[in-house]
Scaffold this active site. Structure first.
Site, PDB file in Angstrom:
ATOM      1  N   VAL A 278      -0.573 -21.963   0.536  1.00  0.00           N
ATOM      2  CA  VAL A 278      -0.907 -21.588  -0.838  1.00  0.00           C
ATOM      3  C   VAL A 278      -2.093 -22.399  -1.341  1.00  0.00           C
ATOM      4  O   VAL A 278      -3.029 -21.867  -1.950  1.00  0.00           O
ATOM      5  CB  VAL A 278       0.311 -21.758  -1.773  1.00  0.00           C
ATOM      6  CG1 VAL A 278      -0.064 -21.419  -3.212  1.00  0.00           C
ATOM      7  CG2 VAL A 278       1.466 -20.871  -1.311  1.00  0.00           C
ATOM      8  N   CYS A 279      -2.077 -23.689  -1.080  1.00  0.00           N
ATOM      9  CA  CYS A 279      -3.174 -24.561  -1.523  1.00  0.00           C
ATOM     10  C   CYS A 279      -4.507 -24.123  -0.925  1.00  0.00           C
ATOM     11  O   CYS A 279      -5.544 -24.153  -1.592  1.00  0.00           O
ATOM     12  CB  CYS A 279      -2.897 -26.005  -1.122  1.00  0.00           C
ATOM     13  SG  CYS A 279      -1.383 -26.707  -1.814  1.00  0.00           S
TER      14      CYS A 279
END
Length: 261
Positions: free
Chosen positions: A91-92
Site C-alpha cells: 500500500v505504501c
C-alpha cells in the site's frame, strides 16, 4: 531526532505491566536489555496537543535529502507531512508513487511534500527504486528515516493496539497520517488512516485548494467542492456586505448563501 519528545499516555505503561510478567519494578529485567533500551529511547515524555490551528511540532531528522530542521525546511511554503508503516510494503508503495506523480500540481500551489517511513535511510534508498519503477515516476521529495519512531510518537502516528502490544513487539507500528501545515507552521488539517487503507492523493490536493482559496477570499467550500465551483459565504458576513465584496450572492437560506469563485 526530534527536538522534544511527546508524552505517552499512562495507559501504555499499564498495558505493558499487564502484558509482561514484570516484578514490582515497572521496567525489570523480564524485558531484554537491548529491547528495553530501544523502547525507552522512543517513549515520549510530553505529547504536544496536535489540534487544528496549533503549531506543528518542530524536529530534526535524517531524510533521503540529508538532515533537516522541519520548520526551516518548510520555510515560507505550505507542507504536507505523511507517514507510512514500512518500506517495501504494497500500500505504501502505491501511495508514494501517486504523490510523486502529482509533484507539479503541489508545486503550483507552493506546497512541499515530505514522507516518513519507519525504516532507515539505506532501506529508503532501495525502496525508492521500486516506487519509481512500479509507478513510472521519480520520487523527488524527502522521506524521513524514523526507525526509532521518534517523529511518529511526536505526531501521534501510532495505532493504540500497537501501544497495547509494545511489551510483545518492542516497537510500535506507524499508521498512515496526513498533516497539512501552512507557512505559519500551523496545522490546518489532519487525516489518519489504518495501515490497510490507502489514501486518496486527489483529496489531499482538493483540501489544499479549499484552504488556500478560503485564506485568499474569506469564503468556505461545500461538500465535494472543486476549483471553479461556487463557494459559500461565511455566516459571519451579512448578505449586504457579501454582495459588496463578492457581487452576486445566491441565497438558499439565510445561513446558506453561495457566490461565484
Amino acid at each position: 531526532m526530534a527536538s522534544f519528545l511527546p508524552r505517552t499516555p499512562f495507559r501504555v505503561f499499564s498495558a505493558l505491566s499487564k502484558a509482561a510478567p514484570w516484578t514490582q519494578t515497572p521496567f525489570s529485567t523480564s524485558l531484554s536489555q537491548p529491547l528495553l533500551r530501544r523502547f525507552l529511547a522512543t517513549i515520549p515524555q510530553e505529547q504536544p496537543r496536535l489540534r487544528l490551528g496549533s503549531t506543528a511540532p518542530n524536529f530534526q531528522a535524517l531524510t533521503t535529502h540529508g538532515e533537516i530542521d522541519f520548520h526551516d525546511w518548510i520555510g515560507d511554503s505550505w507542507a504536507i507531512l505523511f507517514s507510512h508503516p514500512a518500506d517495501f510494503t504494497p500500500v505504501c508503495t502505491t501511495e508514494l508513487g501517486a504523490f510523486a506523480r502529482m509533484k507539479d500540481e503541489f508545486a503550483k500551489r507552493g506546497v512541499k511534500m515530505i514522507g516518513l517511513s519507519a525504516n532507515d535511510l539505506g532501506s529508503h534508498d532501495e525502496w525508492i527504486k521500486d516506487i519509481n519503477e512500479i509507478s513510472n515516476t521519480s520520487v523527488q521529495f524527502p522521506i524521513i528515516a524514523d526507525a526509532d519512531r521518534t517523529v511518529a510518537f511526536l505526531y501521534d502516528m501510532i495505532d493504540q493496539q500497537e501501544l497495547d502490544n509494545l511489551a510483545e513487539k518492542g516497537i510500535a507500528f506507524t499508521i498512515r497520517s496526513v498533516f497539512i501545515i501552512d507557512p505559519a507552521k500551523k496545522i490546518r488539517l489532519t487525516m489518519s488512516y489504518p495501515a490497510s487503507t490507502g489514501r486518496n492523493s486527489a483529496e489531499v490536493l482538493r483540501v489544499i485548494d479549499s484552504l488556500q482559496t478560503g485564506d485568499r477570499k474569506g469564503i468556505a467550500t461545500p461538500i465535494n467542492w472543486q476549483v471553479g465551483e461556487d463557494v459559500i459565504v461565511p455566516p459571519s458576513v451579512s448578505t449586504e456586505d457579501a454582495k459588496k465584496k463578492f457581487g452576486e450572492v445566491r441565497e438558499l437560506k439565510p445561513y446558506l448563501r453561495y457566490t461565484k469563485y
